[in-house]
Design a protein around this motif. Structure first.
Motif, PDB file in Angstrom:
ATOM      1  N   PHE A  76      99.379  39.993 -18.723  1.00  0.00           N
ATOM      2  CA  PHE A  76     100.018  38.690 -18.596  1.00  0.00           C
ATOM      3  C   PHE A  76      99.292  37.773 -17.627  1.00  0.00           C
ATOM      4  O   PHE A  76      99.879  36.853 -17.064  1.00  0.00           O
ATOM      5  N   ASP A  77      97.994  38.046 -17.443  1.00  0.00           N
ATOM      6  CA  ASP A  77      97.142  37.080 -16.768  1.00  0.00           C
ATOM      7  C   ASP A  77      96.893  35.929 -17.736  1.00  0.00           C
ATOM      8  O   ASP A  77      96.723  36.145 -18.943  1.00  0.00           O
ATOM      9  N   ILE A  78      96.854  34.734 -17.212  1.00  0.00           N
ATOM     10  CA  ILE A  78      96.660  33.553 -18.056  1.00  0.00           C
ATOM     11  C   ILE A  78      95.175  33.343 -18.323  1.00  0.00           C
ATOM     12  O   ILE A  78      94.356  33.295 -17.412  1.00  0.00           O
ATOM     13  N   ILE A  79      94.829  33.224 -19.594  1.00  0.00           N
ATOM     14  CA  ILE A  79      93.454  32.933 -20.009  1.00  0.00           C
ATOM     15  C   ILE A  79      93.266  31.431 -20.165  1.00  0.00           C
ATOM     16  O   ILE A  79      92.268  30.874 -19.723  1.00  0.00           O
ATOM     17  N   GLU A  80      94.224  30.783 -20.781  1.00  0.00           N
ATOM     18  CA  GLU A  80      94.142  29.325 -20.918  1.00  0.00           C
ATOM     19  C   GLU A  80      95.521  28.758 -21.202  1.00  0.00           C
ATOM     20  O   GLU A  80      96.343  29.389 -21.873  1.00  0.00           O
ATOM     21  N   THR A  85      97.367  29.090 -32.264  1.00  0.00           N
ATOM     22  CA  THR A  85      97.839  30.284 -31.571  1.00  0.00           C
ATOM     23  C   THR A  85      97.956  31.460 -32.538  1.00  0.00           C
ATOM     24  O   THR A  85      97.670  32.603 -32.171  1.00  0.00           O
ATOM     25  N   ALA A  86      98.341  31.192 -33.771  1.00  0.00           N
ATOM     26  CA  ALA A  86      98.351  32.250 -34.786  1.00  0.00           C
ATOM     27  C   ALA A  86      96.936  32.761 -35.040  1.00  0.00           C
ATOM     28  O   ALA A  86      96.716  33.968 -35.217  1.00  0.00           O
ATOM     29  N   SER A  87      95.961  31.850 -35.037  1.00  0.00           N
ATOM     30  CA  SER A  87      94.565  32.239 -35.259  1.00  0.00           C
ATOM     31  C   SER A  87      94.061  33.151 -34.146  1.00  0.00           C
ATOM     32  O   SER A  87      93.324  34.110 -34.408  1.00  0.00           O
ATOM     33  N   ILE A  88      94.446  32.881 -32.922  1.00  0.00           N
ATOM     34  CA  ILE A  88      94.032  33.730 -31.802  1.00  0.00           C
ATOM     35  C   ILE A  88      94.689  35.106 -31.910  1.00  0.00           C
ATOM     36  O   ILE A  88      94.033  36.146 -31.767  1.00  0.00           O
ATOM     37  N   THR A  89      95.974  35.125 -32.182  1.00  0.00           N
ATOM     38  CA  THR A  89      96.705  36.395 -32.255  1.00  0.00           C
ATOM     39  C   THR A  89      96.194  37.266 -33.398  1.00  0.00           C
ATOM     40  O   THR A  89      95.966  38.466 -33.235  1.00  0.00           O
ATOM     41  N   GLY A  90      96.010  36.678 -34.578  1.00  0.00           N
ATOM     42  CA  GLY A  90      95.463  37.431 -35.707  1.00  0.00           C
ATOM     43  C   GLY A  90      93.976  37.671 -35.575  1.00  0.00           C
ATOM     44  O   GLY A  90      93.468  38.713 -36.008  1.00  0.00           O
ATOM     45  N   GLY A  91      93.268  36.729 -34.951  1.00  0.00           N
ATOM     46  CA  GLY A  91      91.833  36.879 -34.751  1.00  0.00           C
ATOM     47  C   GLY A  91      91.491  38.078 -33.892  1.00  0.00           C
ATOM     48  O   GLY A  91      90.469  38.744 -34.115  1.00  0.00           O
ATOM     49  N   GLY A 124      86.839  16.040 -34.743  1.00  0.00           N
ATOM     50  CA  GLY A 124      86.947  16.414 -33.336  1.00  0.00           C
ATOM     51  C   GLY A 124      88.047  17.426 -33.109  1.00  0.00           C
ATOM     52  O   GLY A 124      87.905  18.336 -32.281  1.00  0.00           O
ATOM     53  N   ARG A 125      89.165  17.305 -33.857  1.00  0.00           N
ATOM     54  CA  ARG A 125      90.269  18.260 -33.735  1.00  0.00           C
ATOM     55  C   ARG A 125      89.801  19.664 -34.099  1.00  0.00           C
ATOM     56  O   ARG A 125      90.095  20.628 -33.393  1.00  0.00           O
ATOM     57  N   THR A 126      89.090  19.783 -35.225  1.00  0.00           N
ATOM     58  CA  THR A 126      88.618  21.095 -35.662  1.00  0.00           C
ATOM     59  C   THR A 126      87.696  21.723 -34.627  1.00  0.00           C
ATOM     60  O   THR A 126      87.827  22.902 -34.300  1.00  0.00           O
ATOM     61  N   MET A 127      86.755  20.951 -34.093  1.00  0.00           N
ATOM     62  CA  MET A 127      85.820  21.488 -33.104  1.00  0.00           C
ATOM     63  C   MET A 127      86.545  21.929 -31.835  1.00  0.00           C
ATOM     64  O   MET A 127      86.233  22.969 -31.258  1.00  0.00           O
ATOM     65  N   GLU A 128      87.537  21.136 -31.418  1.00  0.00           N
ATOM     66  CA  GLU A 128      88.299  21.501 -30.213  1.00  0.00           C
ATOM     67  C   GLU A 128      89.067  22.798 -30.424  1.00  0.00           C
ATOM     68  O   GLU A 128      89.090  23.675 -29.554  1.00  0.00           O
ATOM     69  N   ILE A 129      89.692  22.950 -31.606  1.00  0.00           N
ATOM     70  CA  ILE A 129      90.479  24.146 -31.881  1.00  0.00           C
ATOM     71  C   ILE A 129      89.585  25.379 -31.961  1.00  0.00           C
ATOM     72  O   ILE A 129      89.906  26.428 -31.389  1.00  0.00           O
ATOM     73  N   GLN A 130      88.451  25.291 -32.641  1.00  0.00           N
ATOM     74  CA  GLN A 130      87.627  26.496 -32.765  1.00  0.00           C
ATOM     75  C   GLN A 130      86.981  26.874 -31.439  1.00  0.00           C
ATOM     76  O   GLN A 130      86.755  28.063 -31.176  1.00  0.00           O
ATOM     77  N   ARG A 131      86.720  25.923 -30.575  1.00  0.00           N
ATOM     78  CA  ARG A 131      86.244  26.259 -29.234  1.00  0.00           C
ATOM     79  C   ARG A 131      87.337  26.963 -28.427  1.00  0.00           C
ATOM     80  O   ARG A 131      87.061  27.908 -27.684  1.00  0.00           O
ATOM     81  N   PHE A 132      88.557  26.496 -28.592  1.00  0.00           N
ATOM     82  CA  PHE A 132      89.701  27.124 -27.923  1.00  0.00           C
ATOM     83  C   PHE A 132      89.871  28.573 -28.383  1.00  0.00           C
ATOM     84  O   PHE A 132      90.034  29.484 -27.568  1.00  0.00           O
ATOM     85  N   ILE A 133      89.812  28.785 -29.696  1.00  0.00           N
ATOM     86  CA  ILE A 133      89.931  30.147 -30.234  1.00  0.00           C
ATOM     87  C   ILE A 133      88.779  31.012 -29.733  1.00  0.00           C
ATOM     88  O   ILE A 133      88.988  32.160 -29.308  1.00  0.00           O
ATOM     89  N   SER A 134      87.571  30.471 -29.747  1.00  0.00           N
ATOM     90  CA  SER A 134      86.391  31.231 -29.308  1.00  0.00           C
ATOM     91  C   SER A 134      86.514  31.656 -27.854  1.00  0.00           C
ATOM     92  O   SER A 134      86.275  32.820 -27.507  1.00  0.00           O
ATOM     93  N   ARG A 135      86.865  30.709 -26.985  1.00  0.00           N
ATOM     94  CA  ARG A 135      87.007  31.033 -25.552  1.00  0.00           C
ATOM     95  C   ARG A 135      88.038  32.135 -25.349  1.00  0.00           C
ATOM     96  O   ARG A 135      87.840  33.055 -24.542  1.00  0.00           O
ATOM     97  N   SER A 136      89.137  32.035 -26.081  1.00  0.00           N
ATOM     98  CA  SER A 136      90.224  33.008 -25.931  1.00  0.00           C
ATOM     99  C   SER A 136      89.772  34.406 -26.340  1.00  0.00           C
ATOM    100  O   SER A 136      90.006  35.386 -25.629  1.00  0.00           O
ATOM    101  N   LEU A 137      89.108  34.515 -27.490  1.00  0.00           N
ATOM    102  CA  LEU A 137      88.685  35.824 -27.984  1.00  0.00           C
ATOM    103  C   LEU A 137      87.590  36.431 -27.101  1.00  0.00           C
ATOM    104  O   LEU A 137      87.556  37.650 -26.909  1.00  0.00           O
ATOM    105  N   ALA A 196      73.205  40.605 -23.750  1.00  0.00           N
ATOM    106  CA  ALA A 196      74.635  40.364 -23.948  1.00  0.00           C
ATOM    107  C   ALA A 196      74.900  39.796 -25.334  1.00  0.00           C
ATOM    108  O   ALA A 196      74.048  39.129 -25.933  1.00  0.00           O
ATOM    109  N   GLY A 197      76.101  40.038 -25.839  1.00  0.00           N
ATOM    110  CA  GLY A 197      76.510  39.516 -27.129  1.00  0.00           C
ATOM    111  C   GLY A 197      77.352  38.273 -27.004  1.00  0.00           C
ATOM    112  O   GLY A 197      77.488  37.690 -25.917  1.00  0.00           O
ATOM    113  N   TRP A 198      77.963  37.901 -28.125  1.00  0.00           N
ATOM    114  CA  TRP A 198      78.730  36.655 -28.163  1.00  0.00           C
ATOM    115  C   TRP A 198      79.843  36.789 -29.183  1.00  0.00           C
ATOM    116  O   TRP A 198      79.742  37.554 -30.141  1.00  0.00           O
ATOM    117  N   VAL A 199      80.928  36.052 -28.979  1.00  0.00           N
ATOM    118  CA  VAL A 199      82.034  35.969 -29.931  1.00  0.00           C
ATOM    119  C   VAL A 199      82.309  34.495 -30.171  1.00  0.00           C
ATOM    120  O   VAL A 199      82.451  33.719 -29.213  1.00  0.00           O
TER     121      VAL A 199
END
Length: 241
Positions: A196-200, A128-134, A86-99, A57-60
């Motif tokens: 429109f299923d909720i991811i997070e 949220t912009a990072s997730i949408t553009g990511g 801590g803010r940066t780490m929390e945000i990038q984990r959030f983006i990672s989980r979403s993608l 398996a791969g990873w994102v």
């Protein structure tokens, strides 16, 4: 309440998705939500984190950062401090989980897609912009893998996008700018797929608890906003392909 530029309660800021912004990236997107501007760039490694080795398996994963002059006051580079906040780490984990929720990781094979999200200008909703553009950047990186024969089947299971919502002066609002976000009584970020299923959901009562009807209304606003964003994503991908 009166919003900047006369926006209605359930109205997005002006959104722009510009793919192909970074020449050397495997996929990229310059995303604007009003005065929030983020560059999302995708690359990949032919290896995975140790816990996935020999799994097939791969990873994102994602990295996130705000450039020094992205805010009204200069932000010190975290590299100069020698560690991420801590803010940066929390945000990038959030983006990672979403993608990752947009991808069948088994179809990637043992390789990793990295999405770098660099905030050029911050006016609320950078994550949220990072997730949408990511997602757009990731889509183009995966097209490279398909065209070069490194993978045989498209691992994307569906589009995802994200948007902020909140309550300001007792009123539910979609897509908060910084002025609204900094004074919000309720602050929320929604990630959904194209069904429109909720991811997070990240949602906090900043002053006092909120009601279930408030949650429901913000969810409805988020769905409407994400529907528009996913249509934009699909239009960009189909137009450039």
């Amino acid at each position: 309440m009166k919003r900047n530029r006369g926006r209605g309660p359930c109205e997005l800021r002006q959104v722009f998705l510009g793919p192909g912004f970074v020449k050397n990236a495997k996929g990229s997107c310059f995303v604007k939500f009003g005065d929030t501007h983020v560059i999302c760039a995708a690359s990949f490694d032919e290896k995975v984190p140790p816990f996935l080795k020999n799994s097939g398996a791969g990873w994102v994963t994602a990295e996130y950062g705000m450039l020094p002059c992205s805010s009204s006051e200069r932000i010190e580079r975290e590299a100069a401090k020698g560690k991420q906040s801590g803010r940066t780490m929390e945000i990038q984990r959030f983006i990672s989980r979403s993608l990752r929720a947009a991808v069948d990781l088994r179809l990637l094979g043992e390789r990793q897609i990295r999405i770098d999200c660099d905030v050029l200008q911050a006016d609320g909703g950078t994550r949220t912009a990072s997730i949408t553009g990511g997602f757009v950047a990731m889509h183009y990186a995966i097209q490279v893998l398909l065209k070069t024969g490194k993978i045989k089947e498209n691992p994307i299971v569906g589009n995802i996008a994200a948007i902020s919502c909140g309550v300001c002066n007792g009123e539910e609002l979609l897509d908060l700018d910084y002025q609204e976000d900094s004074t919000a009584e309720v602050d929320a970020n929604f990630v959904m797929n194209d069904k429109f299923d909720i991811i997070e959901i990240q949602m906090t009562a900043e002053r006092k608890p909120f009601s279930v009807p408030t949650l429901n209304k913000l969810t409805e606003f988020a769905q409407q906003g994400i529907e528009t964003l996913i249509k934009m994503q699909k239009d960009v991908v189909e137009r450039i392909a």
